[in-house]
Design an enzyme around this catalytic site. Structure first.
Site, PDB file in Angstrom:
ATOM      1  N   HIS A 134       0.002  19.800  34.397  1.00  0.00           N
ATOM      2  CA  HIS A 134      -0.716  20.913  35.022  1.00  0.00           C
ATOM      3  C   HIS A 134       0.207  21.559  36.055  1.00  0.00           C
ATOM      4  O   HIS A 134       1.382  21.164  36.173  1.00  0.00           O
ATOM      5  CB  HIS A 134      -2.034  20.421  35.642  1.00  0.00           C
ATOM      6  CG  HIS A 134      -1.871  19.223  36.531  1.00  0.00           C
ATOM      7  ND1 HIS A 134      -1.162  19.258  37.713  1.00  0.00           N
ATOM      8  CD2 HIS A 134      -2.302  17.947  36.392  1.00  0.00           C
ATOM      9  CE1 HIS A 134      -1.178  18.072  38.279  1.00  0.00           C
ATOM     10  NE2 HIS A 134      -1.849  17.238  37.492  1.00  0.00           N
ATOM     11  N   HIS A 182       2.400  19.326  38.182  1.00  0.00           N
ATOM     12  CA  HIS A 182       3.635  18.829  37.551  1.00  0.00           C
ATOM     13  C   HIS A 182       4.683  19.939  37.472  1.00  0.00           C
ATOM     14  O   HIS A 182       5.871  19.694  37.643  1.00  0.00           O
ATOM     15  CB  HIS A 182       3.367  18.344  36.122  1.00  0.00           C
ATOM     16  CG  HIS A 182       2.441  17.176  36.028  1.00  0.00           C
ATOM     17  ND1 HIS A 182       1.170  17.269  35.518  1.00  0.00           N
ATOM     18  CD2 HIS A 182       2.605  15.873  36.370  1.00  0.00           C
ATOM     19  CE1 HIS A 182       0.594  16.081  35.532  1.00  0.00           C
ATOM     20  NE2 HIS A 182       1.431  15.217  36.053  1.00  0.00           N
TER      21      HIS A 182
END
Ligand code: PAF
Length: 280
Positions: A30, A33
């Protein structure tokens, strides 16, 4: 971008890469990250991402079986973000035969907070991250501050075991309403998702209380507790701790982490803020 699945291939590729920043992940990437990947790319000429849902850090009651594994969309995201190498081994490659018994542990850091509620969790995290460090030999490794205890445990591991790896602490990325990004947010039902914002709201209001001069941790915990109970959370802990030792703080005199873990239905959420009391 190279995608490799075996330790032998990783070792063969490593020599070609030069200075390397690693972003260890369990996939289901997401925006949180992606910001780690951005920081990795700014820190070193080459970036590697590992994608491995590590069985040894999940407890019997945890969500290992249902943890999301959208590998092909993760790979697309990595390619678009300019990642050079993705290491995506399977369980048998990382843990051939019997589960490995080698463990790294720091009980004073790993048996409190998350460690108390998820016994053995950090042993699994240290085990897999130690293996990833030995396989990929990064110069830098990026971890999010949302998992601040994980970050602290891994900093201690690198320091104590004299790895020549710089751990980069990366800021928590939040949804527009304040909810900290997590792969587990996708388990929330729409009504739970609405209530989930109470965690970050409560932590931000504790931050404001500290700015306003409150130094007693118990006053902050009580205020956070009221807000979470009002939204029917089941609270695992609300703690104010020293960011290095993770020992509880009663009266704040320096930087302090206020950390929360709480459950909405079957979803467990964690979040934290760092506060610094003013001098008066
Ligand atoms: O933070 C995570 O996603 C995991 O704990 C990590 C560091 C990738 C180890 O499996």
């Amino acid at each position: 971008m190279k995608v490799i699945k075996t330790i032998a291939e990783a070792r063969a590729e490593r020599g070609e890469l030069g200075t390397l920043a690693l972003v260890p992940t369990m996939g289901a990437l997401h925006r949180g990250h992606m910001s780690l990947i951005e920081i990795a790319r700014r820190s070193a000429p080459r970036t590697a991402v590992s994608i491995f849902v590590n069985p040894t850090q999940f407890g019997a009651r945890d969500d290992f079986g249902k943890y999301p594994r959208p590998l092909s969309s993760d790979l697309e995201k990595c390619a678009a973000a300019g990642v050079d190498l993705v290491f995506a081994p399977d369980d048998a490659e990382m843990y051939p035969g019997e589960m490995m018994e080698t463990i790294v542990d720091f009980p004073s850091l790993t048996t409190v907070l998350e460690g108390k509620h998820r016994p053995g969790h950090f042993r699994g995290v240290c085990q897999v991250v130690a293996k990833l460090f030995n396989i990929l030999e990064p110069d830098f490794a990026c971890f999010g501050q949302k998992d601040f205890q994980q970050l602290r445990v891994l900093q201690a591991m690198v320091e104590m075991l004299n790895w020549n790896i710089e751990i980069l602490a990366c800021p928590t990325i939040r949804e527009p309403d304040g909810l900290a990004m997590s792969s587990r947010n996708q388990y929330l039902t729409p009504p739970e998702r609405e209530r989930a914002v109470a965690i970050s709201k409560a932590l931000f209001s504790a931050q404001e209380m500290v700015k306003g001069g409150v130094k007693q941790a118990s006053r902050l915990s009580t205020a956070v507790q009221h807000q979470l109970l009002a939204k029917h959370f089941q609270i695992d802990y609300i703690a104010s701790v020293d960011p290095i030792t993770l020992k509880p703080v009663e009266i704040m005199t320096g930087p302090t982490v206020i950390a929360v873990a709480a459950r909405l239905g079957s979803t467990r959420l964690i979040d934290n803020v760092v506060v610094e009391p003013g001098n008066d």
